[in-house]
Design a protein around this motif. Structure first.
Motif, PDB file in Angstrom:
ATOM      1  N   ARG A 160     -15.894  -3.873 -10.816  1.00  0.00           N
ATOM      2  CA  ARG A 160     -14.766  -4.645 -11.307  1.00  0.00           C
ATOM      3  C   ARG A 160     -14.942  -5.036 -12.753  1.00  0.00           C
ATOM      4  O   ARG A 160     -16.021  -5.431 -13.176  1.00  0.00           O
ATOM      5  CB  ARG A 160     -14.648  -5.915 -10.483  1.00  0.00           C
ATOM      6  CG  ARG A 160     -13.396  -5.855  -9.671  1.00  0.00           C
ATOM      7  CD  ARG A 160     -13.325  -6.994  -8.724  1.00  0.00           C
ATOM      8  NE  ARG A 160     -12.450  -6.541  -7.672  1.00  0.00           N
ATOM      9  CZ  ARG A 160     -11.433  -7.249  -7.214  1.00  0.00           C
ATOM     10  NH1 ARG A 160     -11.207  -8.441  -7.661  1.00  0.00           N
ATOM     11  NH2 ARG A 160     -10.649  -6.751  -6.294  1.00  0.00           N
ATOM     12  N   PRO A 215     -13.070  -4.190  -2.152  1.00  0.00           N
ATOM     13  CA  PRO A 215     -11.968  -3.229  -2.201  1.00  0.00           C
ATOM     14  C   PRO A 215     -10.770  -3.830  -2.925  1.00  0.00           C
ATOM     15  O   PRO A 215     -10.381  -4.959  -2.625  1.00  0.00           O
ATOM     16  CB  PRO A 215     -11.661  -2.961  -0.730  1.00  0.00           C
ATOM     17  CG  PRO A 215     -12.367  -4.010   0.036  1.00  0.00           C
ATOM     18  CD  PRO A 215     -13.479  -4.508  -0.788  1.00  0.00           C
ATOM     19  N   PRO A 216     -10.224  -3.119  -3.895  1.00  0.00           N
ATOM     20  CA  PRO A 216      -9.065  -3.648  -4.601  1.00  0.00           C
ATOM     21  C   PRO A 216      -7.878  -3.782  -3.652  1.00  0.00           C
ATOM     22  O   PRO A 216      -7.817  -3.112  -2.617  1.00  0.00           O
ATOM     23  CB  PRO A 216      -8.795  -2.614  -5.688  1.00  0.00           C
ATOM     24  CG  PRO A 216      -9.580  -1.430  -5.356  1.00  0.00           C
ATOM     25  CD  PRO A 216     -10.637  -1.816  -4.391  1.00  0.00           C
ATOM     26  N   TYR A 229     -16.457   4.479  -1.284  1.00  0.00           N
ATOM     27  CA  TYR A 229     -15.149   4.329  -1.929  1.00  0.00           C
ATOM     28  C   TYR A 229     -14.738   5.641  -2.579  1.00  0.00           C
ATOM     29  O   TYR A 229     -15.492   6.222  -3.352  1.00  0.00           O
ATOM     30  CB  TYR A 229     -15.214   3.211  -2.975  1.00  0.00           C
ATOM     31  CG  TYR A 229     -13.939   3.039  -3.777  1.00  0.00           C
ATOM     32  CD1 TYR A 229     -12.745   2.715  -3.150  1.00  0.00           C
ATOM     33  CD2 TYR A 229     -13.934   3.212  -5.157  1.00  0.00           C
ATOM     34  CE1 TYR A 229     -11.581   2.564  -3.877  1.00  0.00           C
ATOM     35  CE2 TYR A 229     -12.773   3.060  -5.894  1.00  0.00           C
ATOM     36  CZ  TYR A 229     -11.597   2.732  -5.252  1.00  0.00           C
ATOM     37  OH  TYR A 229     -10.436   2.584  -5.963  1.00  0.00           O
ATOM     38  N   ASN A 263      -2.080  -0.983  -6.968  1.00  0.00           N
ATOM     39  CA  ASN A 263      -3.018  -2.109  -7.010  1.00  0.00           C
ATOM     40  C   ASN A 263      -2.899  -2.853  -8.314  1.00  0.00           C
ATOM     41  O   ASN A 263      -3.070  -4.059  -8.373  1.00  0.00           O
ATOM     42  CB  ASN A 263      -4.476  -1.645  -6.934  1.00  0.00           C
ATOM     43  CG  ASN A 263      -4.721  -0.698  -5.808  1.00  0.00           C
ATOM     44  OD1 ASN A 263      -3.898  -0.562  -4.923  1.00  0.00           O
ATOM     45  ND2 ASN A 263      -5.851  -0.041  -5.846  1.00  0.00           N
ATOM     46  N   GLY A 293      -4.592  -3.269  -1.838  1.00  0.00           N
ATOM     47  CA  GLY A 293      -3.843  -2.033  -1.630  1.00  0.00           C
ATOM     48  C   GLY A 293      -4.712  -0.870  -1.210  1.00  0.00           C
ATOM     49  O   GLY A 293      -4.202   0.186  -0.872  1.00  0.00           O
ATOM     50  N   THR A 294      -6.044  -1.069  -1.231  1.00  0.00           N
ATOM     51  CA  THR A 294      -6.932   0.006  -0.801  1.00  0.00           C
ATOM     52  C   THR A 294      -7.000   0.033   0.726  1.00  0.00           C
ATOM     53  O   THR A 294      -7.099  -1.008   1.363  1.00  0.00           O
ATOM     54  CB  THR A 294      -8.345  -0.231  -1.350  1.00  0.00           C
ATOM     55  OG1 THR A 294      -8.261  -0.278  -2.758  1.00  0.00           O
ATOM     56  CG2 THR A 294      -9.282   0.870  -0.936  1.00  0.00           C
ATOM     57  N   GLY A 349      -5.125  11.238  -2.359  1.00  0.00           N
ATOM     58  CA  GLY A 349      -5.888  12.184  -3.148  1.00  0.00           C
ATOM     59  C   GLY A 349      -5.075  13.321  -3.696  1.00  0.00           C
ATOM     60  O   GLY A 349      -5.591  14.187  -4.376  1.00  0.00           O
ATOM     61  N   THR A 359       0.845  -1.189   0.000  1.00  0.00           N
ATOM     62  CA  THR A 359       0.000   0.000   0.000  1.00  0.00           C
ATOM     63  C   THR A 359       0.880   1.238   0.000  1.00  0.00           C
ATOM     64  O   THR A 359       1.975   1.225   0.554  1.00  0.00           O
ATOM     65  CB  THR A 359      -0.894   0.049   1.256  1.00  0.00           C
ATOM     66  OG1 THR A 359      -0.036  -0.075   2.395  1.00  0.00           O
ATOM     67  CG2 THR A 359      -1.892  -1.073   1.258  1.00  0.00           C
ATOM     68  N   ALA A 410     -11.784  11.259 -10.912  1.00  0.00           N
ATOM     69  CA  ALA A 410     -11.994  10.429  -9.737  1.00  0.00           C
ATOM     70  C   ALA A 410     -13.484  10.334  -9.471  1.00  0.00           C
ATOM     71  O   ALA A 410     -14.291  11.013 -10.107  1.00  0.00           O
ATOM     72  CB  ALA A 410     -11.278  11.019  -8.522  1.00  0.00           C
ATOM     73  N   GLU A 411     -13.852   9.502  -8.550  1.00  0.00           N
ATOM     74  CA  GLU A 411     -15.258   9.329  -8.247  1.00  0.00           C
ATOM     75  C   GLU A 411     -15.392   8.940  -6.788  1.00  0.00           C
ATOM     76  O   GLU A 411     -14.544   8.245  -6.239  1.00  0.00           O
ATOM     77  CB  GLU A 411     -15.826   8.233  -9.171  1.00  0.00           C
ATOM     78  CG  GLU A 411     -17.326   8.215  -9.232  1.00  0.00           C
ATOM     79  CD  GLU A 411     -17.844   7.424 -10.424  1.00  0.00           C
ATOM     80  OE1 GLU A 411     -17.249   7.509 -11.506  1.00  0.00           O
ATOM     81  OE2 GLU A 411     -18.830   6.708 -10.252  1.00  0.00           O
ATOM     82  N   SER A 416     -12.076   7.078  -5.003  1.00  0.00           N
ATOM     83  CA  SER A 416     -11.032   6.593  -5.913  1.00  0.00           C
ATOM     84  C   SER A 416      -9.821   7.524  -5.944  1.00  0.00           C
ATOM     85  O   SER A 416      -8.721   7.106  -6.269  1.00  0.00           O
ATOM     86  CB  SER A 416     -11.591   6.403  -7.317  1.00  0.00           C
ATOM     87  OG  SER A 416     -11.513   7.587  -8.051  1.00  0.00           O
ATOM     88  N   ALA A 417     -10.015   8.800  -5.588  1.00  0.00           N
ATOM     89  CA  ALA A 417      -8.885   9.730  -5.635  1.00  0.00           C
ATOM     90  C   ALA A 417      -7.831   9.351  -4.606  1.00  0.00           C
ATOM     91  O   ALA A 417      -6.636   9.355  -4.885  1.00  0.00           O
ATOM     92  CB  ALA A 417      -9.372  11.154  -5.399  1.00  0.00           C
ATOM     93  N   SER A 418      -8.265   8.993  -3.407  1.00  0.00           N
ATOM     94  CA  SER A 418      -7.301   8.644  -2.374  1.00  0.00           C
ATOM     95  C   SER A 418      -7.165   7.139  -2.249  1.00  0.00           C
ATOM     96  O   SER A 418      -6.341   6.660  -1.477  1.00  0.00           O
ATOM     97  CB  SER A 418      -7.733   9.240  -1.039  1.00  0.00           C
ATOM     98  OG  SER A 418      -8.999   8.714  -0.694  1.00  0.00           O
ATOM     99  N   ASN A 419      -7.977   6.386  -3.009  1.00  0.00           N
ATOM    100  CA  ASN A 419      -7.948   4.934  -2.964  1.00  0.00           C
ATOM    101  C   ASN A 419      -8.232   4.435  -1.548  1.00  0.00           C
ATOM    102  O   ASN A 419      -7.542   3.564  -1.039  1.00  0.00           O
ATOM    103  CB  ASN A 419      -6.587   4.440  -3.470  1.00  0.00           C
ATOM    104  CG  ASN A 419      -6.626   2.984  -3.865  1.00  0.00           C
ATOM    105  OD1 ASN A 419      -7.698   2.452  -4.139  1.00  0.00           O
ATOM    106  ND2 ASN A 419      -5.484   2.342  -3.882  1.00  0.00           N
ATOM    107  N   GLU A 420      -9.238   5.032  -0.917  1.00  0.00           N
ATOM    108  CA  GLU A 420      -9.613   4.596   0.418  1.00  0.00           C
ATOM    109  C   GLU A 420     -11.074   4.189   0.421  1.00  0.00           C
ATOM    110  O   GLU A 420     -11.874   4.722  -0.345  1.00  0.00           O
ATOM    111  CB  GLU A 420      -9.387   5.733   1.428  1.00  0.00           C
ATOM    112  CG  GLU A 420      -7.925   5.939   1.719  1.00  0.00           C
ATOM    113  CD  GLU A 420      -7.683   7.058   2.701  1.00  0.00           C
ATOM    114  OE1 GLU A 420      -8.624   7.435   3.419  1.00  0.00           O
ATOM    115  OE2 GLU A 420      -6.547   7.554   2.737  1.00  0.00           O
TER     116      GLU A 420
END
Lengths: 314, 421
Positions: free
Chosen positions: A196, B286-287, B159, A101, B289-290, A90, A83, B145-146, B161-165
């Motif tokens: 996905r 969650p992918p 989720y 990922n 690494g998230t 962001g 990670t 991002a979304e 997507s910008a921060s992947n959290e």
């Protein structure tokens, strides 16, 4: 100049013009007669000449290096647990957080990083050089001593530039894909909407996005071609085109000028990322392509008006 | 030097001099630019002009139609534009609103509160998908991002997507049963349907509800329901709801201020589809690494279980709103022109939002000074004070520490303050 001439000759030796009544040999330009027919032959030889230039190869090399640098930087920044260990998510270029990922995201991150400056700069150099470069090298008049005509030459030059846009974009994408595959895991892709898709579909999206990014540069290519018809100096045309690009980018960053932003050609460039949503979101992409078409039509016809009415002395 | 083309053209246009003929070519790009500009200008105008022809319907029938609407499955794109006349609510909220957002904000950037406050300013595009009560998804489209909130059969995911959290929680009734946590991640009512329901609840004898023609919304024929205050003095000019003529689903909701100009709040579908959305839309894993934050964990992040957290919050609210020396909240007037009045006690409380609540007198006095600079001074029978104006909500703070807030005009506020004395 002599090197370029040699390249032109080797470029299409097999295309000697046929048919009676054609001017086969231009005075002073021993190799030029290969190009007099125009059409696909002219287009092919133009493309080969453009791509074989050292300058072009160097620019493409820089483009190919950008994704490698981004990939290595992300790899170094990433902790051992897979990670990204920085707490401030962001920030930075788009998609950069997803690269760890899935290596495929390096394609999108690299395109997002090169689209604002690198890609258009390279296109600006090639487009600006298209006519003015020939004029300053003294080869333009020989190109025009041909039944192909100015309009056709201009179209061939524009088509060459467009193909180059695609080539430059694909250079970034392929280099990013290779780097991503080497440094990061590949697999099912999570779209930015959280759904996905399979890796194969992800690759298709990457291809689609490359096409859209290449098409995003069509407006700038037409602008560069127009500038190129205005001057007899290749360097001046390239500098003007890149300068215009930077000016427009700065205008696009000033919030007080919000009213004019939708008319600036880079305004919708980043919309390519809408193709990573699920379902695909076409609104902005459509606006982008429409805007590029308008720019291509306006500056393409301006280039035509300028080029066909001007005296060619060099 | 003569080109081939100009040689070809000489006989076509012998009357024109070569120079004029050349100049004429420049009309082509100008014409192309003109046609492009005209097309861009005309197409939306042409598209907007066609109000559909629909059979007449009464306001009551239309409301019944909305109530009877059985739309459970839909997906579409929603555009939200908010122009409240404030610089940025998100920035204000960050600075002045303590409380429920804080735990989540510390824990994860996927916490929903921040994203939802951002929606209160400017223009945003959302995508929504509903498939019955078990599956909903709302996504805020951002640049590259979304931010998605997904509810799929008890599982709630947010989720970013910008921060992947990502943030995860389960609906109450699930195995964790933590109601407070579920509420945190639950989407606010931001669909046109929910907005419309809330507006209709407010209708009473002081309200006129009429059918105001028809309109095209998201390519569908719709009736327009207009809700207007009968009382004078309200800052709200009208509330308009566009209702799909076939399904009775509200498609567009807008609040127009009485001062005119563009709508203060405008929420509407730009695309809508009443077929069942793909079930893959609601699946989220969650992918790798998230960073995943459990909503319960983020509440516990401060070292307290969430139930206790809630009690503290209640206490805090009591301190801020209930514990004013002026005796708390009073409502003057009713319906559209109701004005909330509360005393702050001069020099002790800070602003109407309790910004300076527990921070001591010095800070409060400082806040008063800054706020005074933002408003306009007024005076009347009540003494003098400061009025803060936005497009919908106005507030009057008198010098002796009384605050009057309402969706009413400045004059109505002054009148209420005078009558109150």
């Amino acid at each position: 100049m002599s090197r370029a001439e040699t390249e032109r000759r080797t470029g299409d030796d097999d295309r000697a013009p046929e048919g009676p009544g054609l001017l086969r040999r231009a005075p002073g330009g021993p190799g030029r007669f290969h190009r007099v027919l125009g059409g696909p032959g002219l287009f092919r030889s133009e493309l080969i000449i453009t791509v074989r230039r050292w300058r072009t190869l160097a620019l493409l090399g820089v483009l190919a290096a950008v994704p490698v640098l981004i990939g290595i930087a992300v790899k170094i920044q990433t902790g051992d647990d897979g990670t990204a260990d920085d707490g401030h998510g962001g920030e930075g270029p788009a998609f950069i957080t997803q690269v760890t990922n899935n290596g495929l995201f390096l394609v999108f991150a690299a395109l997002a990083a090169t689209l604002p400056v690198f890609l258009p700069m390279v296109v600006g150099v090639v487009a600006g050089d298209a006519i003015a470069g020939e004029a300053s090298a003294g080869t333009l008049r020989y190109l025009l001593v041909a039944p192909a005509g100015r309009t056709r030459l201009l179209l061939v030059k524009y088509a060459t530039t467009l193909v180059f846009c695609l080539l430059a974009t694909l250079t970034v994408a392929v280099s990013a894909l290779a780097t991503g595959a080497l440094l990061f895991p590949l697999g099912d892709v999570t779209t930015i909407s959280g759904t996905r898709i399979s890796f194969g579909e992800g690759l298709l999206r990457a291809g689609l996005i490359s096409m859209v990014v290449a098409a995003s540069l069509a407006g700038l290519a037409a602008l560069g071609l127009f500038v190129s018809t205005l001057t007899g100096s290749g360097v001046a045309a390239m500098a003007t085109t890149v300068g215009l690009l930077i000016t427009v980018q700065i205008l696009g960053a000033i919030p007080q000028l919000e009213a004019v932003h939708p008319y600036l050609f880079p305004h919708y460039w980043m919309s390519f990322s809408d193709l990573l949503r699920e379902p695909l979101y076409w609104d902005e992409v459509g606006r982008n392509l429409g805007l590029q078409a308008v720019y291509a039509a306006v500056f393409g016809s301006a280039a035509w008006a300028c080029f066909t009415s001007k005296d060619i002395t060099a | 030097m003569a080109s081939h083309e100009s040689a070809q053209n000489t006989d076509e246009s012998q009357d024109l001099s070569p120079a004029r003929r050349r100049a004429a070519r420049y009309f082509v790009p100008v014409a192309v630019a003109g046609i492009a500009a005209a097309t861009i200008g005309l197409v939306p105008a042409l598209a907007a002009s066609g109000d559909p022809d629909l059979p007449e319907i009464s306001a009551q029938e239309l409301i019944a139609k909305i109530a009877a609407s059985e739309t459970e499955q839909l997906s579409g794109t929603v555009k939200i534009s908010t122009d409240l006349g404030l610089p940025s609510i998100a920035a204000l909220a960050d600075n002045y609103l303590p409380g429920p957002g804080e735990g989540g904000r510390g824990g994860s950037s996927a916490a929903p509160e921040d994203k939802l406050t951002q929606l209160a300013t400017g223009t945003h595009t959302l995508r929504v998908a509903f498939d019955g009560p078990e599956r909903q998804k709302i996504s805020v489209l951002e640049e590259s991002a979304e931010y998605s909130m997904i509810h799929n059969e008890g599982e709630i995911w947010a989720y970013d997507s910008a921060s992947n959290e990502a943030m995860h929680t389960e609906k109450p009734g699930g195995k964790s049963g933590d109601g407070a946590a579920a509420k945190r991640a639950k989407p606010l009512s931001i669909t046109p349907q929910e907005f419309a329901e809330q507006a209709l609840k407010a209708a009473g004898p002081s309200t006129s509800v009429t059918v105001d023609g028809t309109a095209q919304v998201a390519g569908r024929d719709a009736y327009q329901l207009a809700v207007k205050p009968r009382q004078s003095g309200s800052t709200i000019g009208s509330i308009k709801i566009a209702v799909d003529s076939e399904t009775g689903t509200p498609l567009k909701f807008s609040v127009n201020p009485s001062s005119g100009g563009k709508a203060a709040i405008d929420v509407g579908f730009t695309k809508v589809d009443f077929s069942k959305p793909s079930s893959a839309l609601f699946e989220f894993t969650p992918p790798k690494g998230t960073k995943v934050t459990e909503a319960d964990e983020s509440a516990k992040g401060e070292g307290e279980p969430s139930k206790q957290d809630l009690k503290e919050l209640e206490k805090e609210l009591e301190n801020e709103f209930g514990g004013f020396p002026g005796g708390g909240l009073n409502v003057i007037g009713k319906d559209w022109t109701s004005i909330a009045k509360f005393g702050t006690g001069a020099g002790e409380g800070g602003s109407e939002k309790g910004a300076a609540g527990a921070e001591g007198d010095g800070a409060a006095a400082g806040a008063m000074g800054i706020l005074g600079g933002l408003g306009d001074p007024v005076s009347g029978d009540f003494g003098s004070g400061t009025v803060f104006e936005t497009r919908l909500i106005n507030a009057l703070m008198t010098d002796d520490g009384q605050v009057y807030v309402g969706a009413v005009t400045k004059d109505a506020l002054v009148k209420a303050a005078n009558a109150d004395k």
